[in-house]
Design an enzyme around this catalytic site. Structure first.
Site, PDB file in Angstrom:
ATOM      1  N   ASP A 236      -1.462  -8.274   6.324  1.00  0.00           N
ATOM      2  CA  ASP A 236      -2.615  -7.475   6.928  1.00  0.00           C
ATOM      3  C   ASP A 236      -4.080  -7.886   6.051  1.00  0.00           C
ATOM      4  O   ASP A 236      -3.955  -8.781   5.112  1.00  0.00           O
ATOM      5  CB  ASP A 236      -2.420  -6.294   5.811  1.00  0.00           C
ATOM      6  CG  ASP A 236      -0.746  -5.831   5.810  1.00  0.00           C
ATOM      7  OD1 ASP A 236      -0.868  -5.693   7.056  1.00  0.00           O
ATOM      8  OD2 ASP A 236      -0.377  -5.098   5.108  1.00  0.00           O
TER       9      ASP A 236
ATOM     10  N   PHE B  89       0.929  -6.675  -2.606  1.00  0.00           N
ATOM     11  CA  PHE B  89       1.604  -5.448  -1.788  1.00  0.00           C
ATOM     12  C   PHE B  89      -0.933  -5.068  -1.923  1.00  0.00           C
ATOM     13  O   PHE B  89      -1.236  -5.177  -1.810  1.00  0.00           O
ATOM     14  CB  PHE B  89       2.650  -4.922  -1.039  1.00  0.00           C
ATOM     15  CG  PHE B  89       3.283  -5.332  -1.129  1.00  0.00           C
ATOM     16  CD1 PHE B  89       3.321  -6.378  -0.888  1.00  0.00           C
ATOM     17  CD2 PHE B  89       4.549  -4.395  -0.539  1.00  0.00           C
ATOM     18  CE1 PHE B  89       4.672  -7.071  -0.787  1.00  0.00           C
ATOM     19  CE2 PHE B  89       6.068  -4.690  -0.606  1.00  0.00           C
ATOM     20  CZ  PHE B  89       6.021  -6.584  -0.358  1.00  0.00           C
TER      21      PHE B  89
ATOM     22  N   GLU C 285       1.808   3.074   7.383  1.00  0.00           N
ATOM     23  CA  GLU C 285       1.631   2.210   6.939  1.00  0.00           C
ATOM     24  C   GLU C 285      -0.060   2.112   6.518  1.00  0.00           C
ATOM     25  O   GLU C 285      -0.447   2.592   7.601  1.00  0.00           O
ATOM     26  CB  GLU C 285       1.977   0.393   6.732  1.00  0.00           C
ATOM     27  CG  GLU C 285       3.207   0.418   6.539  1.00  0.00           C
ATOM     28  CD  GLU C 285       3.295  -1.308   6.833  1.00  0.00           C
ATOM     29  OE1 GLU C 285       4.847  -1.686   5.488  1.00  0.00           O
ATOM     30  OE2 GLU C 285       3.585  -2.072   7.340  1.00  0.00           O
TER      31      GLU C 285
ATOM     32  N   ASP D 177      -0.227   0.565   0.272  1.00  0.00           N
ATOM     33  CA  ASP D 177      -1.426   0.684   0.343  1.00  0.00           C
ATOM     34  C   ASP D 177      -2.103   1.778   0.577  1.00  0.00           C
ATOM     35  O   ASP D 177      -2.901   2.189   1.372  1.00  0.00           O
ATOM     36  CB  ASP D 177      -0.899   0.647   2.310  1.00  0.00           C
ATOM     37  CG  ASP D 177       0.313  -0.465   3.002  1.00  0.00           C
ATOM     38  OD1 ASP D 177       0.304  -1.875   2.070  1.00  0.00           O
ATOM     39  OD2 ASP D 177       0.721  -0.009   3.512  1.00  0.00           O
TER      40      ASP D 177
END
Lengths: 603, 603
Positions: A92, A149, A268, A216
């Site tokens: 990502d 993350f 997500e 996220d």
């Protein structure tokens, strides 16, 4: 990143790699990071990084290039104008923010393996969204079992966080918000930087929820409510939860967007952002778009991005309708994220150009995955049908002039041309743009197709894209013939994808008394057609870059992104542009080479 | 059927065919219908049709078999257990109704060409939903330019229409409602039958709307409001409009379901029907499902079916949430329709097993397209994730015992078996069912795949289906290796499709105080696993039938339907069942031949 599939699937791999890793000898051997779990700023501590200068050739893990110099960015499968890390696995895009004249691209990065795991925030910067300079890892886990993350970054102009002192220029006050993943929780954390390189972690979680599937963060300063807002995914509950805060530290839940669209296995990377309307009576007006990535469970298999256009009232997002739309018709566009603080009321974004169904197996080495071309987004009124108007996210590459190379072919008004072959001389990256014309009242068949076939140097392998005319016309990408060795053995590497083409609303023929008329309500069928000759014109642009093709129809009304992998170290070397029957005309064609953004590394 | 794409695309073809048609000499030459546009009941007027007896071998256009006898239902691409017309082009199932012990299947049919156009209602009947008897065309256009488009049929038990006299048994009072298509309008019409064969048209439209994109009526007797309700698609406005009537003749608009799900280019074939909940605290309760077909514009390309579970209050359908779900993960399942008047609170349905992206080009002759296996539908509580419960449409073939042939292989508790090859001797139709076990806490990789590979007689071509284990597990179909000649040249014949597998909710471990707990709210992760050994069991069933494969996971939790076309007149001849790594076990396997439903035609 992060499904429990991958966590589960990679448990064995990670363990195997750690036990097989070499002893730490070469300080620049990126593999040793697997053992030591480098702490934040290890790379930066060497004092070599800066936001300017000719440091583009730095390794993505912050070390020198000694571990990788020989073949840097020259592999046959290595895109030349797309961002990729020098080595190892990227997913990502993260922390996209424009600060002090610089576009920041952070990204999910495993500095120690060419598969997902051991997640860090890699970092690169650009002044034009094409030429990227690798910087050291920006945020790293503190200990084994932690992962940094996905998340985003904002500019804290007014120092609401108290992280900055007066000497830091307002637009250099970067605050990143990310998810800290452990085996037992996902919590939200902050890190901040005054120089755009070195990040300091703010201790402790700023949002926690007794959740393992909560991640996220996408934060932004909300003009409507004069406070920070963050969107977060309750991934396996299929909810997007919004929180507000005066200072990025203390957060209060304000609303939830629950069970919309395709659910798949997890939500997500939510992204709520403003996009300007382009054209028509609302030209220039900013509207809100909520994007959600899902994986796995896309109807086309694996990963995809869906979005809603709607209203944000300062606390709650309300979509204009219950329909769900997607940004890309093909399989390799995921984890879409927009840049915060873009200048000039523009919306820019990027996505990870791969699919979790096969991203950890694709035949690229020593790196895996790229980011898509940077996209400029607008909202435009389109006519999906003669009876329906719709506000669609337009999605086109940021102006390619920054990387334009030699013009290989250029024709205009070549109405009689039916087929044209152009040799693709250059570094493997090309911009191929044609306009096709279907004359008024022409009969069409299934073979009324305009297409590009991009051949490998062997003349046998090829990737295709084209448009089948009709109502609606349909654009497709076909990678069936682009390499067999990977595609034939992977059960998820789908060959053919397609999307329907809408038509720009004809504002001049519609009443403008009520803006809603542009959205719902009939327009004459002539809205489809050019007003002078009643013909239908469709513009097809393919940006092909060694192992990826991105297709744009009518300057971004429709976009499709597909990776492909030629066998035998082949790169694109020839394109044939053709029309399937003689009703269809090739009006103009331009083929340009695109200059490698990594050329300085090769000097 | 009916996009203006096809209307436009086929204009030239239809004209060409008419001018090239032979002079009318042979009264049984089906092609002459192109010239004469047969009026309703032309075939029936010969007095040869009945609902019983050995007339299965009648031609689909109602004539004798003289024009087609030699190769009847024996072509290598001709499915043996799926319904297809003897000759020419079929699409949507229509008028599905159970009447007096007989299942009626009407269908969109072009009796004169092997592409769409000249739409009639073809007709077949069955007493077991597998063995079909062809009957003459039931409803035909009156003149050139008219098309009898899709619709459904009801039993008018109480003669609300006044079409029947007292001598007609109540359950033989069939009223069909269809769309009459012309170049300038689509309007809704009735036709009725007292014998299930001969239909009489009721003059004039019962619903009209000054619309060219308004079609596919699905009517039913609404128990909640004690009146007829019909759902109709405002196809290019993306609305489903509901009307009510006391008598099927006078209709009043009552509500609209607007802009839900994937819009694509058009909504088609709405179907609001009741489905029993299977298992759990709501076992046996009937709930409403609204299905909408869209074409083109499926995210996977072309045609697909989406649905919502919800409440019907007698006037309005309200979905349980704003998510959209699909019935089939692959490309060849469209125009889904359920049977009215099914006995015993059951829901049965069928779909057209093809995709408008290529249905008029697929290499089958003298017919094109089949209907799917008949499906029995239930609603079951599943766990898409550990954190989410969902009411999912379960979709399995109607009991195959009616067509079961020889058992070719049967093993049980064969825990050590890893690979098994079984020769497929029979007529090309087979039921292959296996259960795979992933032991508790087994590590998985991308290669932890259980699969069936069904080979053609040449041993080279094959179609594959399998399950990749994980959280979630994923089922796929891969037709990449099943014939090159069509697949390599058609840009829309996608090779690989997949869908995620959910898990049955473990009712015994959940509180039953509140039924909603089964829908939203956490269950322990152990709900995924067998309670005795904590292993994960997945059942994979593939029904393969010459040129179609239908895959069912866990008895219908997930379904996928794909056509494929082996080159060189090959049919399925061998299956290899295998597990990709040694953590996964083949627990049991059964392979059965399925008997051709057309065998009587060959005697």
């Amino acid at each position: 990143m992060k499904s429990s599939l991958f966590a589960a699937a990679l448990g064995a791999l990670a363990a195997a790699c750690a036990s097989a890793a070499p002893s730490p000898a070469d300080p620049f051997d990126f593999r040793q990071a697997a053992l030591v779990y480098p702490r934040m700023n290890d790379g930066v501590a060497q004092g070599q990084a800066s936001l300017v200068g000719n440091g583009q050739c730095r390794n993505s893990n912050g070390s020198s290039l000694s571990g990788y110099q020989p073949a840097l960015y020259t592999e046959s499968v290595r895109p030349q104008i797309h961002f990729s890390p020098t080595v190892n696995f990227m997913n990502d895009p993260n922390g996209l923010v424009y600060s002090n004249g610089t576009w920041h691209l952070f990204y999910q990065y495993n500095p120690t393996q060419n598969v997902a795991g051991n997640q860090h925030w890699g970092h690169a910067v650009s002044t034009d969204l094409y030429h990227w300079k690798n910087l050291p890892i920006a945020i790293a886990p503190e200990k084994e079992g932690e992962g940094i993350f996905s998340g985003n970054a904002v500019i804290d102009f007014e120092n609401t966080t108290g992280f900055f002192n007066g000497s830091t220029p307002k637009d250099q006050r970067i605050v990143a918000m990310y998810t800290l993943n452990t085996d037992t929780s996902q919590t939200q954390h902050l890190a901040y930087s005054s120089d755009g390189i070195h990040f300091t972690k703010y201790p402790g979680a700023v949002i926690s929820r007794n959740q393992t599937q909560f991640r996220d963060p996408k934060a932004f300063w909300d003009e409507k409510s004069s406070r920070w807002i963050v969107a977060l995914a309750l991934s396996q509950e299929f909810g997007i939860v919004f929180y507000s805060s005066p200072n990025m530290k203390d957060w209060t839940e304000v609303s939830r967007f629950q069970s919309y669209g395709i659910l798949g296995y997890q939500y997500e990377c939510p992204d709520l952002f403003q996009v300007p309307v382009e054209g028509g009576p609302d030209d220039g007006k900013m509207m809100y778009v909520l994007a959600i990535s899902i994986n796995p469970g896309a109807l086309i298999g694996g990963s995809f991005v869906q979005y809603w256009v709607g209203d944000w009232d300062g606390s709650k997002f309300t979509p204009r309708d219950n329909a769900v739309r997607t940004m890309d018709f093909s399989k390799d566009f995921y984890a879409f994220s927009s840049w915060n603080n873009s200048p000039g009321k523009k919306a820019y974004a990027i996505a990870w150009a791969n699919n979790w169904q096969y991203s950890q197996q694709v035949p690229t080495s020593p790196f895996r995955s790229i980011q898509s071309l940077p996209r400029e987004l607008t909202l435009k009124y389109y006519r999906p049908t003669p009876q329906f108007g719709d506000l669609i996210l337009n999605n086109r590459p940021v102006n390619l002039s920054a990387i334009h190379g030699k013009t290989l072919y250029k024709s205009e008004n070549g109405n009689s041309a039916r087929n044209q072959t152009v040799n693709l001389s250059g570094q493997g990256a090309f911009d191929i743009t044609a306009t096709f014309k279907l004359p008024a009242n022409a009969n069409i068949t299934y073979n009324t197709i305009a297409s590009f076939e991009i051949f490998a140097g062997d003349g046998k392998q090829s990737v295709k894209t084209g448009i089948q005319m009709g109502e609606p016309a349909v654009a497709y990408i076909d990678r069936r013939g682009a390499g067999q060795s990977f595609a034939a053995q992977n059960p998820f590497f789908t060959d053919k994808t397609s999307g329907i083409i809408r038509y720009a609303a004809n504002y001049t023929t519609a009443s403008s008394e009520n803006a809603d008329q542009y959205v719902l309500g009939p327009l004459p069928p002539s809205a489809y057609l050019d007003s002078t000759d009643q013909a239908q014109y469709i513009k097809l642009q393919a940006v092909v870059d060694r192992s990826v093709i991105e297709v744009f129809v009518n300057d971004g009304e429709l976009a499709g992104t597909s990776v492909f992998y030629f066998d035998n170290d082949q790169i694109p070397s020839k394109v044939t542009v053709s029309v399937g029957d003689n009703k269809l005309q090739l009006v103009d064609l331009e083929v340009r080479a695109l200059n490698s953004i990594w050329s300085k590394c090769k000097e």
